[in-house]
Scaffold this active site. Structure first.
Site, mmCIF file in Angstrom:
data_model
loop_
_atom_site.group_PDB
_atom_site.id
_atom_site.type_symbol
_atom_site.label_atom_id
_atom_site.label_comp_id
_atom_site.label_asym_id
_atom_site.label_seq_id
_atom_site.Cartn_x
_atom_site.Cartn_y
_atom_site.Cartn_z
ATOM 1 N N GLU A 270 -62.905 54.446 7.918
ATOM 2 C CA GLU A 270 -62.390 54.329 9.291
ATOM 3 C C GLU A 270 -62.438 55.646 10.046
ATOM 4 O O GLU A 270 -62.694 55.665 11.257
ATOM 5 C CB GLU A 270 -60.957 53.788 9.268
ATOM 6 N N HIS B 10 -51.634 44.052 6.500
ATOM 7 C CA HIS B 10 -52.473 43.286 7.439
ATOM 8 C C HIS B 10 -51.597 42.726 8.548
ATOM 9 O O HIS B 10 -51.883 41.673 9.095
ATOM 10 C CB HIS B 10 -53.198 42.148 6.715
#
Lengths: 327, 363
Positions: A60, A129
């Protein structure tokens, strides 16, 4: 006007902007042939090819850093972080780099990029999540932070973000991707970054919300309407820069404010809205500024009863509205 | 000069064999000398209390000058780090442009007096603004280089939309210290560089110390350049005190990058004999004997020795160059001292851009 889901509106915005401007490209994990784990880029790799829909390594930090570099060199990257929970390795590149480039170069180097990330809980995602990360970034001058609550805004705001000469964080309420539907015009239109929107007029109190919580706030307002409580709802939409005028004007009319967000309560975005009201709207207030948010624990638990306990819901919002209305 | 020339490591290359004209190698010497004297003056100004801080490029000038001459100036793109005073000078930065930043004065072209000095940024020279957290520039440089690949791949669409794509790719050179290669940014940058064969040069100045921590506590491998193998890119080592060798190695990397043959990780070995910055005291972590030994790598007397041996430099010419450089540094200092500070409220803007000025298009 055709009805579309939130995710369809997002995909349409990306597709139309890629067709409109060859400098626009997508980079992220699984965005290519797979079309993204939520299908935000479905069909785009097939349509625009591997050099405009780039499957990144699983990293990322560099999804964002590559985007910064490409933006500096004239492109318009749309960086996808698969879940907002995974954005933290890129925090330094976003906060120290993208946000500060323009200021630190005395206005010479601007970074025109978009970082998209699905956020929010209630989807059995557990600690990693489900996170809401907007407050970290809304705190940083140099970043724009946008959260749409409906398909129409999602398409128009995402187009505005792609055309903006600054870094824009675009957080999408993933629980609403297929749940939230609405009328979305085919073709080009813009919803400008900045203004909040009064989405339901009312006179007794104002509920401020964004993303999924705005969707719930409208439902809660309908519930309490039957009980005679007339709620105004404001969709904040752009968290940074904040639209103070719309916030203050609404409370000038209603005198009471409830801020709903699914992030942890303490130092969440609602704290800033409350501070604005305390500082600049004190004389309008007929009651305490209230916040309804997630509890201060390190994550949304996976197990369904604990998850439901964590998440604000239309029922919980309605209950908070009743408490505030009684004040 | 404290160190006898005869003790220094000699330069064995011959500049004409590298395609460098006599005037060019003399110009390299001038840039080296200007960087050194400017740097020395900054230390004096800091010790006199006239400026708050200096972070030095002394002992790094051979790397910067050698690299600058290997690039196409004004075409290729550079994302440097804080020891790149000489690189910036050799690319065309004026001493006053550095001095304005050193003093935090109005007119500082790097950051409008917002950043600490040595955060080089000059749009006209394609030098890109950097921050202080190390190695962040590396994956960004990979992104800049990826954009060069995208321009070539997407040329028809871009040109149809009115964006002129240069005939050849711009090469992107980014630099950093050996300590910074411990950062994750280094790994991610090289990983992208290998996958996409990016027109990128990652130039690592190995000066043996990350502030106080020696290189053997940063990595278990002997050479930074050995790490290239893990990314499927080329690694190369050069003597950072030998400006001609640096030029030779960087030039080959530039040519390969431009030809689409991908990234080179270059390790340029030097020794930082100054403290890390004006706030550091290096006597706490190393001996004076070690420091004196390190000075034998000094690029300046080594190039001077070479120029004398090749009969390109005479005492008279050397004196003239010293005089010219002193006058330039004096003038830069005078202009910076006379320049006003920014108005306090200039701290407020600009935070957001209102128009897009990004990108390198055309030739």
């Amino acid at each position: 006007m055709p009805e579309k889901t939130l995710i369809e509106a997002i995909r349409e915005a990306i597709d139309e902007e890629m067709a409109r401007d060859p400098r626009v490209f997508v980079v992220g994990e699984d965005v290519g042939p797979r079309g993204g784990v939520f299908r935000a880029t479905m069909g785009l790799w097939q349509k625009y090819g591997e050099w405009r829909v780039i499957d990144s390594p699983l990293a990322e930090l560099s999804i964002v850093a590559i985007g910064i570099g490409a933006a500096l060199n004239g492109f318009r990257p749309i960086c996808e972080i698969q879940f907002a929970d995974f954005i933290h390795p890129a925090f330094n590149q976003i906060v120290n780099e993208a946000a500060r480039f323009f200021y630190r170069s005395g206005g010479v180097y601007n970074v025109p990029m978009v970082i998209r990330a699905p956020y929010g809980g209630g989807i059995s995602g557990g600690l990693y999540h489900s996170q809401s990360v907007e407050a970290f970034f809304a705190h940083v001058p140099g970043l724009k932070v946008v959260i749409p609550s409906n398909p129409y805004d999602a398409k128009g705001l995402l187009k505005a973000a792609i055309r903006d000469p600054n870094p824009v964080l675009f957080f999408e309420p993933k629980k609403g991707y297929r749940l939230i539907k609405g009328e979305v015009p085919d073709g080009d239109y813009i919803v400008p970054i900045g203004p909040a929107k009064v989405t339901r007029e009312g006179s007794d109190l104002t509920v401020f919300a964004y993303g999924m919580m705005h969707y719930y706030a409208l439902q809660a307002a309908e519930m309490v309407a039957k009980e005679g409580i007339d709620v105004e709802v404001v969709d904040l939409r752009t968290l940074a820069p904040v639209d103070k005028a719309t916030i203050l004007n609404s409370v000038k009319k209603t005198g009471k404010a409830l801020i709903v967000y699914e992030d942890n309560l303490t130092l969440g975005y609602g704290a800033e809205v409350a501070a604005i009201l305390a500082e600049e709207g004190f004389e309008y207030l007929d009651g305490p500024v209230m916040r309804l948010a997630g509890p201060d624990v390190p994550g949304v638990p996976f197990s369904p009863p604990m998850q439901d306990f964590f998440m604000p819901s239309p029922q919980k919002i309605a209950e908070a509205i009743r408490r505030l209305a009684r004040y | 000069m404290a160190v006898e020339v005869k003790e220094l490591l000699p330069i064995t290359q011959r500049h004409e064999e590298l395609g460098l004209a006599d005037e060019t190698v003399l110009q390299m010497y001038y840039h080296l000398l200007l960087s050194r004297r400017l740097d020395e003056r900054c230390w004096v100004l800091q010790r006199q209390g006239r400026v708050p801080f200096h972070i030095s490029g002394i002992a790094h000038e051979g790397i910067g000058v050698g690299a600058a001459y290997a690039l196409r100036k004004g075409f290729d793109i550079v994302h440097p780090y804080y020891r790149d005073l000489a690189l910036s000078i050799a690319l065309g930065m004026k001493p006053v442009e550095f001095m304005l930043a050193l003093y935090g004065k109005k007119g500082d072209p790097h950051s409008a007096a917002r950043q600490m000095p040595s955060h080089f940024s000059l749009r006209r020279l394609n030098i890109i603004s950097g921050s202080s957290p190390v190695a962040t520039q590396l994956p960004q440089a990979a992104g800049i280089a990826l954009a060069e690949v995208l321009k070539q791949k997407l040329r028809p669409q871009l040109e149809a939309a009115g964006f002129q794509v240069s005939r050849e790719m711009r090469v992107v050179l980014t630099s950093t210290g050996e300590g910074s290669t411990s950062e994750g940014d280094f790994h991610e940058a090289l990983n992208w560089a290998g996958i996409y064969k990016l027109p990128l040069i990652v130039l690592v100045h190995n000066n043996q110390y990350a502030i106080s921590v020696p290189v053997w506590k940063q990595m278990a491998v002997k050479r930074v350049a050995d790490r290239a193998a893990a990314y499927g890119i080329r690694g190369a080592v050069c003597d950072g005190g030998n400006v001609l060798e640096v030029y030779q190695v960087v030039k080959e990397a530039v040519d390969r990058a431009r030809a689409g043959e991908g990234t080179t990780l270059i390790e340029a070995v030097t020794y930082r004999w100054t403290p890390h910055s004006s706030d550091d005291d290096d006597r706490t972590y190393r001996t004076r004997e070690e420091v004196e030994q390190g000075k034998l790598r000094d690029p300046l007397p080594r190039l001077r020795d070479y120029l004398y041996r090749r009969s390109l430099l005479t005492q008279r010419l050397e004196d003239e160059l010293e005089e010219r450089v002193r006058a330039e540094v004096d003038e830069a200092q005078r202009l910076a001292e006379e320049a006003p500070y920014p108005a306090p409220e200039e701290a407020l803007a600009p935070v957001f851009a209102t128009e897009d000025r990004s990108g390198w298009w055309g030739e």
